[in-house]
Design an enzyme around this catalytic site. Structure first.
Site, PDB file in Angstrom:
ATOM      1  N   GLU A 327      60.238  51.952  56.187  1.00 36.83           N
ATOM      2  CA  GLU A 327      61.304  52.981  56.528  1.00 36.83           C
ATOM      3  C   GLU A 327      60.416  54.388  56.480  1.00 36.83           C
ATOM      4  O   GLU A 327      59.951  54.746  55.641  1.00 36.83           O
ATOM      5  CB  GLU A 327      62.302  52.989  55.528  1.00 36.83           C
ATOM      6  N   CYS A 328      60.493  55.096  57.913  1.00 37.75           N
ATOM      7  CA  CYS A 328      59.874  56.465  57.861  1.00 37.75           C
ATOM      8  C   CYS A 328      58.591  56.394  57.248  1.00 37.75           C
ATOM      9  O   CYS A 328      57.678  55.981  58.047  1.00 37.75           O
ATOM     10  CB  CYS A 328      60.968  57.344  57.133  1.00 37.75           C
ATOM     11  N   GLY A 329      58.424  56.950  56.188  1.00 39.03           N
ATOM     12  CA  GLY A 329      57.115  57.008  55.725  1.00 39.03           C
ATOM     13  C   GLY A 329      56.414  55.553  55.595  1.00 39.03           C
ATOM     14  O   GLY A 329      55.131  55.557  55.868  1.00 39.03           O
ATOM     15  N   THR A 427      61.193  51.176  61.061  1.00 39.57           N
ATOM     16  CA  THR A 427      62.174  52.096  61.562  1.00 39.57           C
ATOM     17  C   THR A 427      61.731  53.537  61.117  1.00 39.57           C
ATOM     18  O   THR A 427      61.350  53.809  59.909  1.00 39.57           O
ATOM     19  CB  THR A 427      63.582  51.630  61.138  1.00 39.57           C
TER      20      THR A 427
END
Length: 436
Positions: A327-329, A427
């Site tokens: 997720e993200c990072g 994501t």
């Protein structure tokens, strides 16, 4: 019976978190059991809440969660004496389009729980106008009640007297006024406050804030203004499916953005969680059946992450036979490369083709509703997931199969689709709840 109160403000940066922490610690020091919550998508404030109260804090969100989920999460305060819900942004700030049961505004939670709002007002650069702002917030929405006001950063006794008189004339209680006090300022970075676990002196800082607020605020009057609240124990009702039975979770200063309600929901469903540290060059548990890399601050540790060969090889080996999600990072670390704010390109794990850069930062912020085009751990194609996105990275390349069709809160399609390649998925949005 508990006393329930929402702490909010006209805007961000006014002092909500500092006041929440100070009140929580002061009441805890007096022998009361204090439970905190955070309204809206925020990873950092709940960790500060836990440091102040000794009890885990969770997020409640009217855009992403249904009423049953919110009631279940709030019911953890059933054994507390005082329950504080810290708001986000301004009291009525949310998105334009209604979500599951609201727009994400703090006012939604206040009205849903029927708790009064304690306003933090910063009257810097104004005097009587502060009363007009408070009165406007009081009267803006039926069903949202105002308990009173705490003034923050007053310039002088004369300044305080002018603002106090105007508020009292408007029929608004003033519980206290705080002069400027640099010693209780919480340090910040680009995604908000610096995390609680990164601050060795956090306990002393909260204690000083509690001492300072107790000196200038009538704590008994604030407590008496709170709603008497007697929640009924709620059945488990958090719409989150665990991604696997045994989950290897990256957890350290670079991978720390995990909602407590997510982990609790996973465990409640029977999943086991083992943690590992990419920054310590650790690999995921070989006995796990899925690996999850949450968001955080990989851009601050990109060189070290790039150099940790054991982590890279262990994650690649894991992904040969089992799913890995970021997720993200975490998504950025699953990618090919990450360019930091100084323009230095760092090789990442290469499980996905994503390449990102912080050299030219641009904020990406908002709620997200994603319909999966392909499966990801815990969810099949077609699943609708609610979450939020908050990062400053720019996509240089996103060549893999799109994971989802992602919409913002207005319904507009956005470019951050996420990716899938083999067993790896990622994501930019952080999952909050499933849309059922």
């Amino acid at each position: 019976m508990a006393a329930g109160l929402v702490i909010s403000a006209p805007a961000s940066g006014v002092g909500k978190t500092t006041l929440t922490l100070a009140l929580a610690r002061a009441w805890r020091n007096s022998g009361l059991r204090v439970q905190c919550f955070k309204s809206g998508p925020d990873y950092i404030d709940p960790a500060f809440h836990a440091a102040a109260t000794g009890r885990a804090s969770v997020n409640v969100d009217s855009w992403a969660m249904d009423r049953g989920t919110i009631s279940h999460l709030v019911s953890r305060g059933i054994d507390a004496d005082v329950v504080l819900a810290e708001g986000s942004m301004g009291l009525f700030d949310g998105v334009a389009a209604r979500g599951v049961c609201g727009t994400g505004a703090t006012a939604d939670i206040a009205e849903m729980l029927d708790w009064p709002v304690l306003l933090v007002i910063d009257p810097s650069g104004q005097a009587q106008t502060a009363a007009a702002i408070a009165a406007g917030l009081r009267d803006y929405r039926p069903g949202v009640r105002l308990a009173g006001v705490v003034l923050n950063r007053v310039a002088s006794p004369r300044h305080e007297a002018l603002v106090r008189r105007a508020l009292l004339d408007a029929g608004i209680a003033v519980f206290g006024a705080l002069p400027r006090h640099a010693e209780i300022s919480l340090p910040k970075r680009h995604l908000g406050l610096v995390q609680a676990e990164e601050q060795a002196e956090i306990g002393k800082l909260i204690d000083e804030a509690a001492r300072f607020v107790a000196e200038h605020v009538d704590l008994d009057a604030v407590l008496q203004s709170a709603a008497t609240w007697s929640p009924q124990p709620a059945a488990s009702h958090v719409n989150v499916t665990p991604p696997g039975q045994r989950i290897a979770l990256a957890r350290d200063a670079a991978f720390s953005f995990v909602y407590p309600h997510m982990l609790e929901a996973w465990r409640a469903a029977g999943a086991e969680i083992s943690t590992f540290s990419p920054l310590a060059d650790e690999s995921p548990d070989p006995g796990a059946d899925v690996c999850w890399l949450p968001g955080g601050y990989p851009e601050l540790h990109a060189g070290k992450i790039a150099a940790n060969a054991r982590f890279h090889s262990g994650l690649r080996g894991f992904a040969e036979t089992r799913p890995v999600h970021g997720e993200c990072g975490g998504y950025m670390v699953l990618g090919t490369a990450l360019t930091d704010a100084d323009g230095i390109r760092h090789e990442m794990t290469g499980l996905l083709g994503l390449e990102t850069s912080f050299a030219k930062r641009r904020m990406h912020l908002g709620y997200r509703l994603a319909e999966l085009a392909t499966p990801m751990p815990g969810h099949q194609a077609g699943a609708r997931l609610r979450g939020h996105e908050f990062h400053y990275s720019t996509i240089l390349a996103q060549p893999d199969t799109p994971l989802a069709v992602v919409h913002d809160a207005t319904g507009a399609v956005i470019a951050e689709t996420g990716s899938r390649r083999g067993q790896a998925t990622g994501t930019f949005f952080h999952l909050i709840a499933e849309d059922r």
